[in-house]
Design an enzyme around this catalytic site. Structure first.
Site, short mmCIF file in Angstrom:
data_model
loop_
_atom_site.label_atom_id
_atom_site.label_comp_id
_atom_site.label_asym_id
_atom_site.label_seq_id
_atom_site.Cartn_x
_atom_site.Cartn_y
_atom_site.Cartn_z
N HIS A 18 -3.51 6.26 3.31
CA HIS A 18 -4.31 5.11 2.93
C HIS A 18 -3.82 3.83 3.60
CE1 HIS A 18 -5.83 1.92 0.21
NE2 HIS A 18 -6.84 2.73 -0.02
N ASP A 54 0.84 -1.19 0.00
CA ASP A 54 0.00 0.00 0.00
C ASP A 54 0.88 1.25 0.00
OD1 ASP A 54 -2.25 1.90 0.91
OD2 ASP A 54 -3.29 -0.02 0.89
N SER A 108 -11.26 -0.76 -0.65
CA SER A 108 -9.98 -0.65 0.05
C SER A 108 -10.11 -0.95 1.53
CB SER A 108 -9.41 0.77 -0.12
OG SER A 108 -8.64 0.89 -1.27
#
Length: 882
Positions: free
Chosen positions: A201, A151, A516
């Site tokens: 994120h 990620d 996600s």
């Protein structure tokens, strides 16, 4: 598979009246990195590793200039390299090169800032709806399981994420492949430290998996005792490419991660992308791989993401949560935020408009008469333009704190507000505030000289409200399956507006939505299963089946009696971790891919194993899900229109007959049942996806097998859009140097901007799309007619019966495994810029030519001429510049 990619580039940028001015712009807009490829060598292990040097030696002897970006060394997964070179055609002739795949871009993070689905789930409620809380009550928090997060990196300084990096900490290791400044276009700057303090994120993902419990926000990771490793493949902004994804997958595999999770993807529709292939091979070795299904639900069916389409990979859909945590303000309302807005003291209200029906409120600059808003709470209506546009106009008048009140139809969910201090309040609360303000304005000059104020309690203001769409599939969640009829998504997990950790520099906590967020939840669920059942390859390989057979089917609505949501969007359903950990019955397989009618298999064997200590009699039941039409086909116009939002529902379902509807299985033994499936009849005009579940019911537990098929032959699906619906001109077409469709023969020098472009749309995916240069006098009847051709055209499904035997002058480009175009008015098409060279970079001789475009149909034989669609361009000339 051998690919060539050089002189043409598929583009996704908007077509305008003026032409794209330079070949460089065309290259930059391509979904592929220019002149960049992943090569795979034949063989495995030391034999293949020794083969890299000879390949490089041959390239140098042939004077092929190249550079090496990555080398891949994982026996049984991938031996090869990511390289850059200009003459890929010669590379395909080198002994030992098994496959050449162009490097794709962009691959994006799959997060939604403003989903259409309603509701903000909190972490605790996600655990309740999936049985995670019951597994935690058994003392299982995933200790000892290693999870590799591929990620944006992790802010491991966060107090809920261990406040450290390396052995002995929650985040035990990892690698930064790119550096802060990487955006998908520039050169990566790798280093040892995957710390993320600028994107967030990956930190959010890490919190969903592993956040430590017992904190003021009530956050708790699904597997809070698991060990995490951060493989950073995104910079602070932008996207990444699949050569870097591949490198991260291989490093995580070589570092013995039990689970690899990727909350990212790019439109594909196939199982054959490089990262999908690598992920499939890792899953085949008994490692668990979870990947986001995608956030493209509005694009309709057949739009799965890569690498989520990999075989054996757990592609994860998103489910809205059952509860929404909000904060109280003193004006009898709530605002959509997980923690108090950082505003102390009471502030007066200013409304940019007191007309609650004005949805374009503050979309334009505020009038000069607007006072200094720095001391006010500014209330503005949602609608018409971006939130940030409204907030910028308010900030231009000094506004610092804003309340955006919802529309009557808008989802009460997280919104994107940029760097502004703003929150969403409900439509009712907004109207309440505006009504009070209007009343105050009427009476203030006569009675009340004070102002209406709002304050935000900094403690004690949090509570939860029911979520109307809780437990349903999020509207943004991508709809499958793959074009080769593999089930993607495989299952679902909570993903709608999840409260989790965020980099401390960015506030410490945030609400995010998307597949996600569902993907790390599934990874955490897998960790609890591995902790309970063991970490050997056999268990790891069984995790997808275990999660699928124990999942809870998701309804299409909350209305009683309505059918279940299509498997094409929910997969096997919502994970139920307590059932997975404590099951006494093993049912196999977890899913049945029924394919299309041309490749349909009616009979399927289901095995039932009783692992308990008592004899059990199982009942087999068929529970159908929605049958949905995925396209609309007009035979008179040869039109193909992709489904939008919710595919059309067809009142039909498959039928299933069992060899035995009741099966008695003794302890420690296995019985088999044959299920004979019959697709719904008479519905093949819309290429409908039918689906459902075979329930295996015991007195104390129910397991299931999920199935999906299409009641039509996919080879009949048109691939090239030949209508004028999108641009108002028939497609495909050749665009001349002035940016207009070429009507007759034209000449090009291929200097500066003097070159043509091919404009086309893919109405369906294709496993092979290629352009070849042919003679202007070619004797050929293509399947798609052209009004601007000197030939007389007709079309029929078998019209291409001879084109494969016609001599071509040379290949221009071939693209394998292409996704379909969307209906997006700005990007729902492709262009191919013709640079005047063949695929190997050599210049085409001066002369008059045409280009033959061919697209292989789904399920077609690449060696069978009639399985292609074809189109011939108008005549054009290649001439030497003056």
């Amino acid at each position: 598979m051998k690919l060539t990619l050089l002189s043409l580039g598929l583009l996704s940028s908007a077509f305008a009246v003026a032409p794209i001015s330079t070949a460089q712009q065309a290259t930059q807009a391509s979904p592929y990195v220019p002149n960049a490829y992943i090569i795979e060598l034949s063989g495995s292990g030391a034999v293949a590793r020794r083969s890299l040097s000879p390949v490089y030696d041959v390239m140098r002897k042939q004077a092929i200039e190249f550079s090496i970006d990555q080398e891949y060394d994982a026996p049984d997964i991938l031996i090869g390299a990511a390289i850059r070179l200009s003459d890929v055609a010669k590379l395909s002739e080198i002994p030992g090169v098994q496959a050449i795949r162009p490097i794709k871009r962009p691959v994006s993070l799959l997060v939604v800032k403003d989903p259409k689905a309603s509701g903000l789930p909190d972490t605790y409620s996600t655990h309740v709806m999936t049985g995670v809380d019951k597994v935690h009550a058994q003392g299982n928090f995933g200790a000892g399981i290693k999870i590799g997060i591929i990620d944006t990196g992790i802010d491991y300084t966060h107090p809920l994420l261990g406040q450290g990096f390396g052995p002995g900490f929650k985040v035990i290791g990892g690698w930064d492949f790119v550096g802060n400044n990487y955006n998908g276009e520039d050169t990566p700057q790798p280093n040892y430290d995957p710390l993320d303090q600028c994107n967030g994120h990956g930190t959010h993902v890490a919190g969903i998996i592993g956040a430590s419990p017992n904190n003021t926000f009530g956050i708790s990771g699904v597997a809070s005792d698991a060990s995490l490793a951060a493989y950073r493949i995104f910079g602070c902004t932008g996207f990444t490419t699949d050569d870097i994804i591949t490198a991260a997958l291989i490093m995580a595999y070589n570092q013995k991660m039990d689970i690899l999770t990727l909350s990212l993807g790019g439109a594909s529709g196939w199982t054959e992308g490089t990262s999908s292939v690598v992920a499939s091979r890792i899953a085949a070795q008994g490692r668990v791989v979870t990947v986001a299904a995608g956030n493209n639900g509005a694009e309709g069916a057949w739009y799965t993401s890569d690498p989520g389409g990999g075989l054996g990979v757990i592609s994860v859909a998103s489910v809205d949560n059952i509860a929404s945590p909000v904060q109280n303000a003193t004006v009898e309302g709530t605002y959509f935020m997980p923690f108090p807005l950082n505003v102390t003291g009471a502030m007066p209200i200013y409304a940019t408009s007191t007309n609650t029906s004005q949805v374009d409120d503050a979309c334009n600059p505020l009038p000069d008469s607007t006072p200094d808003l720095s001391g006010y709470i500014v209330v503005v209506h949602r609608g018409t333009c971006l939130f940030t546009q409204k907030l910028a106009n308010i900030a231009a008048k000094g506004g610092k704190v804003m309340l955006i009140y919802n529309s009557d139809t808008g989802g009460f969910s997280a919104i994107a507000v940029g760097g502004y201090k703003a929150v969403l309040i409900s439509a009712e609360d907004g109207k309440f505030v505006i009504d009070r303000l209007r009343t105050w304005q009427l009476v203030q000059q006569f009675i009340d000289k004070s102002k209406i104020t709002v304050s935000f309690p900094q403690s004690g203001g949090a509570f939860s409200i029911p979520n109307p769409s809780g437990g349903l599939i999020s509207s943004f969640s991508t709809i499958g399956p793959t074009f080769d009829m593999q089930l993607s998504p495989a299952l679902a997990a909570p993903g709608g507006n999840i409260l989790s950790t965020f980099p401390l520099a960015l506030g410490g906590y945030a609400i995010e939505s998307g597949t996600s967020m569902a993907t790390p939840f599934a990874a955490g669920a897998a960790a609890l299963i591995l902790k309970a059942l063991g970490t050997g390859p056999a268990v790891g390989a069984a995790v997808p089946r275990i999660l699928q057979t124990t999942a809870a089917s998701v309804a299409s609505t909350h209305t009683d009696g309505e059918p279940l949501q299509t498997v094409a969007q929910q997969g096997a359903g919502l994970v139920q971790v307590d059932r997975a950990v404590n099951m006494k019955t093993i049912v196999s397989p977890g899913q049945l891919a029924l394919n299309d009618t041309a490749n349909f298999k009616a009979n399927h064997t289901i095995s039932i194993t009783n692992t308990g200590n008592k004899t059990v009699t199982y009942q087999l039941l068929h529970v159908p899900a929605l049958t949905v039409g995925t396209v609309s086909v007009s035979t008179s116009l040869r039109a193909w229109t992709n489904a939008h939002n919710v595919p059309s529902v067809i009142p039909a379902a498959a039928t299933i007959a069992f060899s035995g509807s009741n099966v008695t299985v003794h302890p420690g033994t296995t019985k088999e049942v044959v299920a004979t499936i019959t697709p719904p009849p008479g519905v093949n005009t819309t290429f409908p996806l039918y689906s459902g579940f075979i329930h295996v019911v015991a007195p104390n537990e129910t397991l299931k097998v999920t199935y999906l098929g299409v009641a039509a032959s996919l080879i009949a699906a048109p691939v090239l859009d030949s209508t004028s619906n999108y641009f108002g001109i028939p497609l495909p077409t050749l665009i001349d140097a002035s940016g207009r469709p070429q009507e007759g023969p034209e000449n090009y020098t291929f200097t500066s901007s003097d070159f043509p472009f091919f404009l086309f749309r893919l109405a369906f995916g294709t496993p092979k799309l290629r352009f070849d240069l042919v003679s202007k006098d070619i004797a050929l009847t293509p399947t798609i007619p052209s009004k601007r051709s000197a030939f007389t055209w007709w079309w029929t499904q078998n019209a291409a019966a001879t084109f494969g035997q016609i001599k071509t002058i040379g290949p221009l480009v071939e693209f394998d495994y292409q996704p379909r175009s969307t209906d997006d008015p700005l990007s729902g098409y492709g262009t191919a810029g013709f640079s005047g060279t063949f695929a190997n970079g050599t210049r085409i001789d001066d002369g008059q030519y045409r280009v033959l475009l061919r697209a292989l149909k789904i399920g077609g034989n690449p060696n069978k001429e009639g399985d292609y669609e074809s189109w011939l361009s108008p005549q054009f000339g290649v001439i030497a510049p003056p």
